[in-house]
Design a protein around this motif. Sequence first.
Motif, mmCIF file in Angstrom:
data_model
loop_
_atom_site.group_PDB
_atom_site.id
_atom_site.type_symbol
_atom_site.label_atom_id
_atom_site.label_comp_id
_atom_site.label_asym_id
_atom_site.label_seq_id
_atom_site.Cartn_x
_atom_site.Cartn_y
_atom_site.Cartn_z
ATOM 1 N N ALA A 132 31.803 43.796 -77.324
ATOM 2 C CA ALA A 132 31.174 44.943 -77.970
ATOM 3 C C ALA A 132 31.810 45.217 -79.331
ATOM 4 O O ALA A 132 31.116 45.502 -80.316
ATOM 5 C CB ALA A 132 31.276 46.174 -77.076
ATOM 6 N N THR A 150 28.684 38.138 -74.016
ATOM 7 C CA THR A 150 27.855 39.090 -73.291
ATOM 8 C C THR A 150 26.526 38.469 -72.897
ATOM 9 O O THR A 150 25.992 37.628 -73.624
ATOM 10 C CB THR A 150 27.610 40.348 -74.142
ATOM 11 O OG1 THR A 150 26.694 41.197 -73.470
ATOM 12 C CG2 THR A 150 27.029 39.981 -75.493
ATOM 13 N N GLY A 199 32.881 47.222 -72.219
ATOM 14 C CA GLY A 199 32.678 46.488 -73.473
ATOM 15 C C GLY A 199 33.068 45.032 -73.350
ATOM 16 O O GLY A 199 32.733 44.226 -74.210
#
Length: 298
Positions: A132, A150, A199
């Motif tokens: 993130a 991610t 995150g």
Amino acid sequence: MATSLEELRMLVAVEANGSLTGAARELGVTQQAVSQRMRALERRWGLSLFSRTTRGTVLTDHGVMVAGWAAAVIQQSEGFESAVAALRTVRAARVRVGASLTVAEHLVPHWLVRYAATPDAAHVELTAVNSAAVEHRVRDGRDDLGFVETPDAPEGLAAMVVAHDEVVIVVAPGHTWARRSGIAAEELARTPLLSREAGSGTRLTLERALEAALGPGAVVAPAAELSTTAAIRATVLAGGGVAALSERAVHDDLQAGRLVRVPVLGPSLTRPLAAVWDPRRRLSPAASRILEIAAGRG
């Protein structure tokens, strides 16, 4: 007194050669020097690392285990030295790269070593944070190029998948799950795990996969949040619980039997590792070259 890399190399050499004499020959030191350092390790750690018989000196079960850990530390140290050498290459140009921890620890060092061999390579400024944070840094213009892990497509950024990774569930050999043939998604979701912070791409991959199979809110809060993969790995090795980690991060531990993988019965935990950049800004020649290397086109 901290253990030195020299002592760890001696221990690894003893295992590789099967004797103190063979280790001394490989390292170019006396057998007495190796023997003294190994006795010092045994006293410092309070462990019996060697079995001394009339036929020579061999490693105990504890010694074999510790030697495996020592080999991993040496490998990481050598990768670190190579990466630092690439980073400190003095050039007029600079390229700023952000990478998630898994990518930064296990892929970026190899890429940077190759990039450093490029004629007129730019000076690389590498920042290792969670996925993130990498995306934020690229959007803000603090980094020219980023690498994330991610499962979600980064909003507003161009992306290119450069590799794939698998999140695996691991425990210490003494854990009750170590003897199981698999763990159901439902049980995994309600088990508090050792986890990275919110995150983290690793955490997000697991949570998204379980929620896709079981529904929103199915995953309980972590047992503990630790800021690095190394901290989680060390806690699991010490018998401190269950964790979801990158297969790349624990590959050597799984091969050596220091950790046990528990198969997940149900959702896939494979994820893409992607390069990201701001399409509004043209990639510099240095960033483009690193991207080519990461994508296997270098």
